[in-house]
Write a protein that holds these residues in place. Sequence first.
Motif, short mmCIF file in Angstrom:
data_model
loop_
_atom_site.label_atom_id
_atom_site.label_comp_id
_atom_site.label_asym_id
_atom_site.label_seq_id
_atom_site.Cartn_x
_atom_site.Cartn_y
_atom_site.Cartn_z
N THR A 1 0.80 -1.00 0.03
CA THR A 1 -0.01 -0.13 0.20
C THR A 1 0.69 1.36 0.08
O THR A 1 0.24 2.25 -0.11
CB THR A 1 -0.88 0.18 1.22
OG1 THR A 1 -0.37 -0.06 2.49
CG2 THR A 1 -1.83 -1.06 1.01
N ASP A 2 2.22 1.36 0.00
CA ASP A 2 2.98 2.28 0.22
C ASP A 2 3.35 2.80 -1.39
O ASP A 2 4.14 2.96 -1.74
CB ASP A 2 4.47 2.08 0.49
CG ASP A 2 4.33 1.55 2.01
OD1 ASP A 2 3.40 2.27 2.80
OD2 ASP A 2 5.10 0.84 2.79
N SER A 3 1.98 3.47 -1.93
CA SER A 3 2.10 3.64 -3.09
C SER A 3 2.97 5.03 -3.62
O SER A 3 3.20 5.85 -2.77
CB SER A 3 0.72 4.16 -3.78
OG SER A 3 0.29 5.03 -2.94
N VAL A 4 3.45 4.97 -4.77
CA VAL A 4 4.29 6.22 -5.31
C VAL A 4 3.62 6.71 -6.53
O VAL A 4 3.44 6.15 -7.56
CB VAL A 4 5.76 5.73 -5.91
CG1 VAL A 4 6.36 7.16 -6.31
CG2 VAL A 4 6.48 4.83 -4.77
N THR A 5 2.85 7.84 -6.30
CA THR A 5 2.23 8.61 -7.29
C THR A 5 2.35 9.93 -7.67
O THR A 5 2.75 10.64 -6.82
CB THR A 5 0.72 8.33 -6.78
OG1 THR A 5 0.51 9.13 -5.48
CG2 THR A 5 0.02 6.82 -6.44
N GLY A 6 1.73 10.33 -8.73
CA GLY A 6 1.92 11.96 -9.06
C GLY A 6 3.23 12.19 -9.20
O GLY A 6 3.55 13.73 -9.23
N LEU A 7 4.15 11.41 -9.79
CA LEU A 7 5.26 11.93 -10.07
C LEU A 7 5.49 12.73 -11.52
O LEU A 7 4.71 12.27 -12.31
CB LEU A 7 6.80 10.84 -10.12
CG LEU A 7 7.04 10.35 -8.63
CD1 LEU A 7 7.82 9.08 -8.83
CD2 LEU A 7 7.33 11.10 -7.45
N GLY A 8 6.45 13.53 -11.63
CA GLY A 8 6.45 14.03 -12.93
C GLY A 8 7.54 13.20 -13.85
O GLY A 8 6.93 12.36 -14.57
N THR A 9 8.90 12.85 -13.22
CA THR A 9 9.61 11.78 -13.79
C THR A 9 10.08 10.82 -12.77
O THR A 9 10.29 11.60 -11.39
CB THR A 9 10.58 12.20 -14.87
OG1 THR A 9 11.74 13.09 -14.11
CG2 THR A 9 10.19 13.14 -16.01
N THR B 1 3.55 5.64 -10.35
CA THR B 1 2.77 6.33 -11.43
C THR B 1 3.57 7.61 -11.71
O THR B 1 4.06 8.17 -10.83
CB THR B 1 1.33 6.79 -11.23
OG1 THR B 1 1.05 7.72 -10.31
CG2 THR B 1 0.56 5.73 -11.07
N SER B 2 3.71 8.10 -12.94
CA SER B 2 4.52 9.31 -13.50
C SER B 2 3.70 9.81 -14.93
O SER B 2 3.35 9.17 -15.33
CB SER B 2 5.86 9.06 -13.57
OG SER B 2 6.26 8.19 -14.57
N ALA B 3 3.60 11.28 -14.72
CA ALA B 3 3.39 11.75 -16.29
C ALA B 3 4.53 11.62 -17.17
O ALA B 3 4.16 11.22 -18.18
CB ALA B 3 3.16 13.32 -15.93
N GLY B 4 5.75 11.72 -16.72
CA GLY B 4 6.83 11.42 -17.68
C GLY B 4 7.35 10.03 -17.54
O GLY B 4 6.91 9.25 -17.10
N THR B 5 8.87 10.15 -17.99
CA THR B 5 9.40 8.95 -18.19
C THR B 5 9.52 8.07 -16.65
O THR B 5 9.89 8.83 -15.71
CB THR B 5 10.89 8.87 -18.71
OG1 THR B 5 11.66 9.89 -18.19
CG2 THR B 5 10.61 9.57 -20.15
N GLN B 6 9.96 6.80 -16.67
CA GLN B 6 10.49 5.97 -15.52
C GLN B 6 11.60 5.50 -16.27
O GLN B 6 11.69 4.73 -17.04
CB GLN B 6 9.52 4.96 -14.87
CG GLN B 6 8.21 5.79 -14.33
CD GLN B 6 7.29 4.68 -13.89
OE1 GLN B 6 7.78 3.67 -13.09
NE2 GLN B 6 6.17 5.16 -13.63
N ASP C 1 1.91 8.25 -21.46
CA ASP C 1 2.62 8.43 -22.82
C ASP C 1 4.21 8.52 -22.67
O ASP C 1 4.50 9.40 -23.41
CB ASP C 1 1.81 9.33 -23.90
CG ASP C 1 0.51 9.29 -23.97
OD1 ASP C 1 -0.01 7.77 -24.09
OD2 ASP C 1 -0.33 9.97 -24.03
N SER C 2 4.77 8.16 -22.02
CA SER C 2 5.96 8.44 -21.60
C SER C 2 6.79 6.88 -21.48
O SER C 2 6.32 6.04 -20.93
CB SER C 2 6.49 9.22 -20.38
OG SER C 2 5.70 10.52 -20.69
N THR D 1 1.41 5.68 -25.49
CA THR D 1 2.05 5.71 -26.79
C THR D 1 3.41 5.52 -27.02
O THR D 1 4.17 5.35 -27.95
CB THR D 1 1.47 7.13 -27.62
OG1 THR D 1 2.15 7.96 -26.71
CG2 THR D 1 0.16 7.08 -27.65
N ALA D 2 4.10 5.51 -25.63
CA ALA D 2 5.67 5.31 -25.36
C ALA D 2 6.09 3.89 -25.59
O ALA D 2 5.28 3.22 -25.25
CB ALA D 2 6.20 6.15 -24.32
#
Length: 266
Positions: free
Chosen positions: A44-52, A67-72, A90-91, A114-115
């Motif tokens: 349950t220790d989620s990692v969310t809302g990152l940019g990259t 989760t991230s908007a950009g690349t991992q 899409d990253s 799409t990435a």
Amino acid sequence: YNDNVTLGANTALSATTATFNGTVAGSGNNLGVTGNAVFGDATTDSVTGLGTLSVSANTTINTDTITSAGTQTYTGAVTLGADTTLTTTDSAVLFSSTVNSTGGARDLTVNAGTAGITFTGAVGGGAVLDAMTLNSTGTTTFSAAVSAGSLTTNAGGTTAVNGGSITTSGTQTYNDDVTVGTSNATLTTTNSAVLFAGTTTLNRNLAVSSGSGTVTFTGAVDGANSLSVSASGTTTFTSAVGGGTALSALTTNGGGTTAINGGSVT
């Protein structure tokens, strides 16, 4: 960090090991770790809302969500301590080294829109993964051997098999187009089906072995290399084989049945 962490700005951490034993809320900010990283000590220790997200050394993932908007970007070895879903908007998601399970076989789901999704190192070579589900309408690339319970890719995009072998105890389902790229490839299941729902392009030789499981090529099969299928179930060709570029050879084993439904084999 034994409590929950919220990022108020783009954050760069440098440590031998940065350990997050609670949740991480990115608030749209980037997180870069120079060194090893451990995410979570519970699912349950989620990692969310990152940019990259980028980690320069090894990563242990004990949470079920990143989760991230950009690349991992995972530059070092990745160890899954939980069934894990990695999601970007899409990253690209890049695994530059190996991916293994710990504490039992773990599921890995990657959603990249799409990435592309790239596995540079071996997957499951040290400790096998369980179900792998890879969703990308870009290119999903395997550059080394894969060992898992099952493997599924979504429709759209391409799967590039460049790593020599993909071995699963369960099914292999390629809902996108498949390209056998830089080296000969062997796909093996334990009495489980292999499905190619899109086209199959043979830039190198391909061998498929499914025991009593079926093997189905729904789309066209092309390429000036050989295709060998070993299955005591039914091997089905629904579209033309070698219609665009003739195969150098096509071989099926002596057991089971071959159904040629696509009109031509060249």
